[in-house]
Write a protein that holds these residues in place. Sequence first.
Motif, PDB file in Angstrom:
ATOM      1  N   LEU A  63       0.830  -1.201   0.000  1.00 22.02           N
ATOM      2  CA  LEU A  63       0.000   0.000   0.000  1.00 22.02           C
ATOM      3  C   LEU A  63       0.865   1.252   0.000  1.00 22.02           C
ATOM      4  O   LEU A  63       1.945   1.263   0.599  1.00 22.02           O
ATOM      5  N   PRO A  64       0.394   2.330  -0.621  1.00 23.19           N
ATOM      6  CA  PRO A  64       1.082   3.617  -0.488  1.00 23.19           C
ATOM      7  C   PRO A  64       1.104   4.033   0.983  1.00 23.19           C
ATOM      8  O   PRO A  64       0.273   3.599   1.781  1.00 23.19           O
ATOM      9  N   TYR A  65       2.039   4.922   1.321  1.00 20.29           N
ATOM     10  CA  TYR A  65       2.266   5.290   2.719  1.00 20.29           C
ATOM     11  C   TYR A  65       0.997   5.798   3.414  1.00 20.29           C
ATOM     12  O   TYR A  65       0.665   5.371   4.524  1.00 20.29           O
ATOM     13  N   GLY A  66       0.286   6.707   2.761  1.00 24.62           N
ATOM     14  CA  GLY A  66      -0.907   7.270   3.375  1.00 24.62           C
ATOM     15  C   GLY A  66      -1.964   6.222   3.657  1.00 24.62           C
ATOM     16  O   GLY A  66      -2.658   6.275   4.681  1.00 24.62           O
ATOM     17  N   GLN A  67      -2.096   5.240   2.767  1.00 24.53           N
ATOM     18  CA  GLN A  67      -3.074   4.174   2.982  1.00 24.53           C
ATOM     19  C   GLN A  67      -2.612   3.219   4.079  1.00 24.53           C
ATOM     20  O   GLN A  67      -3.440   2.643   4.791  1.00 24.53           O
TER      21      GLN A  67
ATOM     22  N   ASN B 244       2.418  14.033   2.898  1.00 25.98           N
ATOM     23  CA  ASN B 244       2.465  15.305   2.190  1.00 25.98           C
ATOM     24  C   ASN B 244       1.281  16.162   2.637  1.00 25.98           C
ATOM     25  O   ASN B 244       0.382  15.688   3.345  1.00 25.98           O
ATOM     26  N   PRO B 245       1.239  17.454   2.267  1.00 33.50           N
ATOM     27  CA  PRO B 245       0.163  18.337   2.744  1.00 33.50           C
ATOM     28  C   PRO B 245      -1.239  17.841   2.413  1.00 33.50           C
ATOM     29  O   PRO B 245      -2.151  17.968   3.241  1.00 33.50           O
ATOM     30  N   GLN B 246      -1.437  17.281   1.229  1.00 29.80           N
ATOM     31  CA  GLN B 246      -2.763  16.775   0.866  1.00 29.80           C
ATOM     32  C   GLN B 246      -3.163  15.612   1.757  1.00 29.80           C
ATOM     33  O   GLN B 246      -4.303  15.546   2.251  1.00 29.80           O
ATOM     34  N   GLU B 247      -2.229  14.687   2.002  1.00 34.51           N
ATOM     35  CA  GLU B 247      -2.511  13.543   2.868  1.00 34.51           C
ATOM     36  C   GLU B 247      -2.786  13.997   4.303  1.00 34.51           C
ATOM     37  O   GLU B 247      -3.664  13.451   4.980  1.00 34.51           O
TER      38      GLU B 247
END
Length: 259
Positions: A156-160, A187-190
């Motif tokens: 999974l990507p980091y944010g997930q 990142n800012p969006q996450e």
Amino acid sequence: MTENTPLLKVDQVGIRFGGLKAVSDLNMELKQGELVGLIGPNGAGKTTFFNLLTGVYVPTEGTVSLSGEKLNGLPPHRITRKGISRTFQNIRLFSELSVLDNVKVAYHSLAKHSMLSSILRLPSYFSGEKEMEEKAIEFLKIFKLEGFLNEKAKNLPYGQQRRLEIARALAAYPKLLLLDEPAAGMNPQETHELMELIAFIRERFSLTVLLIEHDMQLVMGVCERIYVLDHGQLIAQGTPEEIRNNPKVIEAYLGEEVS
């Protein structure tokens, strides 16, 4: 637990490692449903404090109580059953297990079927496993991870991965959720999405949340009250506005972002 009993009460808690006092004379109260921040410079004792709350460390002084019940000396799995779950600063998933199995692991601590029924593969075992899987999938839908049920957690990507770790913590049905720097590496969006997620799960699950975080925008944006640690001692507490303008906090964060 009476109406006026705090969900979490920390009374004069401290811990020594040899001659070093990592946390000293710390007092804290959290009411049911609050979303509270815990901030401080690196090495202030924040994660040590989480370890004291979850039974990783035993306080050398003071008491920790949940719903009026003293937790001192209980092992971590017993404290989880009492109602405290946590995430970690460094993500701790079962990387080789699937997304679904990572959440089911948390349910096993609350499983109703016995060890014997598991060994003998009795009907109660299969019905229990089916119930756990259904509940795990419900959680993963909430966190928008249902499309990755059979994917290994490490892929999974980091944010997930962060979302999955929070989903796993919630699967133990805690009264109190401890989040240890959930925005680290985002990142800012996450980070913005995480702010919305924390506020959502607090309302959705009627949770009390204690949040360690260095991202001041996140802390000031979601927390109702904030405690500040420095060198293992509580130096301030108050609303985000009060903390932002507190001279002691500004001094403790010299060279760091506090607004």
